[in-house]
Design a protein around this motif. Sequence first.
Motif, mmCIF file in Angstrom:
data_model
loop_
_atom_site.group_PDB
_atom_site.id
_atom_site.type_symbol
_atom_site.label_atom_id
_atom_site.label_comp_id
_atom_site.label_asym_id
_atom_site.label_seq_id
_atom_site.Cartn_x
_atom_site.Cartn_y
_atom_site.Cartn_z
ATOM 1 N N ARG A 184 -7.396 -11.786 1.697
ATOM 2 C CA ARG A 184 -6.678 -10.249 2.029
ATOM 3 C C ARG A 184 -7.863 -9.727 2.838
ATOM 4 O O ARG A 184 -7.308 -8.917 4.000
ATOM 5 N N ILE A 185 -8.997 -9.317 2.768
ATOM 6 C CA ILE A 185 -9.844 -8.565 3.392
ATOM 7 C C ILE A 185 -10.285 -9.366 4.651
ATOM 8 O O ILE A 185 -10.646 -8.403 5.785
ATOM 9 N N LEU A 221 -16.076 2.283 2.802
ATOM 10 C CA LEU A 221 -15.287 1.266 2.085
ATOM 11 C C LEU A 221 -14.518 0.056 2.651
ATOM 12 O O LEU A 221 -14.674 -0.866 2.467
ATOM 13 N N ASN A 222 -13.843 0.611 3.870
ATOM 14 C CA ASN A 222 -13.222 -0.452 4.858
ATOM 15 C C ASN A 222 -14.755 -1.380 5.544
ATOM 16 O O ASN A 222 -14.382 -2.511 5.433
ATOM 17 N N LYS A 265 -9.607 -5.320 12.452
ATOM 18 C CA LYS A 265 -10.374 -4.298 11.632
ATOM 19 C C LYS A 265 -11.640 -4.243 12.146
ATOM 20 O O LYS A 265 -12.308 -3.390 11.902
ATOM 21 N N HIS A 293 -15.799 -3.689 2.939
ATOM 22 C CA HIS A 293 -15.140 -5.070 2.762
ATOM 23 C C HIS A 293 -15.076 -5.875 4.025
ATOM 24 O O HIS A 293 -15.407 -7.165 3.999
ATOM 25 N N VAL A 320 -6.554 7.729 3.690
ATOM 26 C CA VAL A 320 -5.659 7.290 2.625
ATOM 27 C C VAL A 320 -6.536 6.376 1.899
ATOM 28 O O VAL A 320 -7.487 5.669 2.505
ATOM 29 N N ASP A 321 -6.382 6.159 0.555
ATOM 30 C CA ASP A 321 -7.397 5.306 -0.214
ATOM 31 C C ASP A 321 -6.546 4.749 -1.577
ATOM 32 O O ASP A 321 -6.420 5.653 -2.543
ATOM 33 N N ARG A 322 -6.665 3.407 -1.708
ATOM 34 C CA ARG A 322 -6.126 2.937 -2.880
ATOM 35 C C ARG A 322 -6.219 1.371 -2.743
ATOM 36 O O ARG A 322 -5.499 0.683 -1.906
ATOM 37 N N ILE A 323 -7.072 0.748 -3.328
ATOM 38 C CA ILE A 323 -7.244 -0.795 -3.113
ATOM 39 C C ILE A 323 -5.781 -1.389 -3.624
ATOM 40 O O ILE A 323 -5.725 -1.314 -4.935
ATOM 41 N N PHE A 346 -13.974 -0.725 11.752
ATOM 42 C CA PHE A 346 -14.515 -0.799 10.528
ATOM 43 C C PHE A 346 -16.263 -1.194 10.673
ATOM 44 O O PHE A 346 -16.947 -0.651 9.941
ATOM 45 N N ASN A 357 -5.506 3.112 8.288
ATOM 46 C CA ASN A 357 -7.059 3.222 8.340
ATOM 47 C C ASN A 357 -7.559 3.112 9.643
ATOM 48 O O ASN A 357 -8.176 2.362 10.030
ATOM 49 N N PHE A 407 0.844 -1.255 -0.126
ATOM 50 C CA PHE A 407 -0.116 -0.077 -0.002
ATOM 51 C C PHE A 407 0.859 1.440 0.041
ATOM 52 O O PHE A 407 0.467 2.255 -0.723
ATOM 53 N N LYS A 460 -14.750 6.936 4.685
ATOM 54 C CA LYS A 460 -14.127 5.955 3.869
ATOM 55 C C LYS A 460 -13.910 4.997 4.850
ATOM 56 O O LYS A 460 -13.993 3.689 4.405
#
Length: 486
Positions: free
Chosen positions: A369-370, A295-296, A377, A299, A225-228, A381, A187, A37, A291
């Motif tokens: 991965r998730i 997003l998280n 998490k 997931h 921050v964000d980018r898969i 999340f 995150n 990442f 986010k």
Amino acid sequence: MILNKNFLENKSFNKADYNYNQADLTAGIIHIGVGNFHRSHEAYYLDALFNKRKDLNYGIVGAGLREYDSFMRNDLLKQDCLTTVVSRDSETTSVRVLQSMIDFIEVDNKLLVESLINENIKIVSLTITEGGYYIDSYGNFNIQNEEIQADIKNPDSPNTAFGILIKALKIRKEKGLAPFTLLTCDNIAHNGDVLKNVVVKLSAAIDPALSEYIEKNVAFPNSMVDRITPTATDADRAFIQSEYGYIDNRPVFCEPFIQWIIEDNFCNGRPALEEVGVMFVEDIEAYELMKIRMLNGSHAAISSVSALLNIDYVHEALEHKTVKTFLDNIMNKEVIPVLKNIIDVDLDKYYNTVLNRFANPYIKDTITRICFDNSNKQPKFIIDSIKSGIKNNVNVDGLILTCALWCRYSIGTDENNKAIDINDGRKDKLKELALEAKTNPIVFIQMEDIYGNLAQNEYFANTFSKFLNSIWENGVENTVINYNKQ
Ligand code: CS2
């Protein structure tokens, strides 16, 4: 041929796209925790900035504290710290070789402190995972943790990232050097505040005057921050070799989407990242909550159920009617209504973007991965959303069902008795509790460091028990289908 400084000789690259090289850079940032990442995100943005021939004094030096970091270091040094980043979706495959990292410090805490006291280092950034901050489910710093206590007893030979940073800040102060900004890229809601709390509290236990100095003089910007960025596979490495004719042992494959929003709070200068699309804002709260919870949170919501239903990839989960409806219900009925009260952003539009990104089959993001490190998490999340929902009188049954699914998942087998490979530091404990929860569901949610005092909430406890019992009686999919009908 392994990737090296002469990669531009490679015919597949257009020299005109590369306006700088490593020799033009000097060290300005030390990054702790160089994973995929960091390279798809911060290193990528800095490469874009350097390519404009701006702020060449902010070259990145990699660093780390763990065995994983030594492996990464060895591999990256063999390829001159270069990284190939490939971003893909249905329309494009774009490839860029990043030169923004110029060195990687040996994985040795003393050497790391020495590098941190170089006055040219203006920023220390971190990706040390959500679980790396020693915070409990109430958001408090767990100062009793053994590793933290060891650093308090031996502040001159620290072993945690925070003890090391504190020692370096102390030496810089004694030498009359300005401190560095501490920029976390993990995150966690209010990630900068969380980091500040850890560093200030730990330093207070070591040296109160130093702690006061840090509190006043060191900046800890919050950031979103964000980018898969999935884990690269052998097939990905083979793709680079066949397509471009060189070997990159540590390539990064990710989605085209990229976002970084940072609170404009730096104590020792910063690169002009706004020139390459980074947003600097005064208040980050809305963006980070959106986010992390959407997003998280999405997931995390589909992770256990997908693993239990034998789904391998995130894009496949979205093609699975039960899972997709489950996610839609959770987001539309439970998460978005609460966020709407807190932030003024078009959340339906944001959710659509998230879904489109998840649907990208070209990045092959795995369910494994998730599911990784779910015990760290879930609190950030999912459980935060549950607490907010309960506070706002919003029904959060779907989110609670994700907890029951995670409990069922923690057993380590699916409904056909196929093993699920669980990658979680607490795997054994989780399995033990999940087995006990078959007859006494409450024991799972009594893990206070994960659920806080939610087990005492009647609605939460009853709903969790109802769903877990149903999973065992009626099966995973039927339980989710029944919830979807609610
Ligand atoms: C994911 C994140 O680890 C996870 O569970 O949700 O890694 C996610 O892909 C990134 O935060 C995207 O920015």
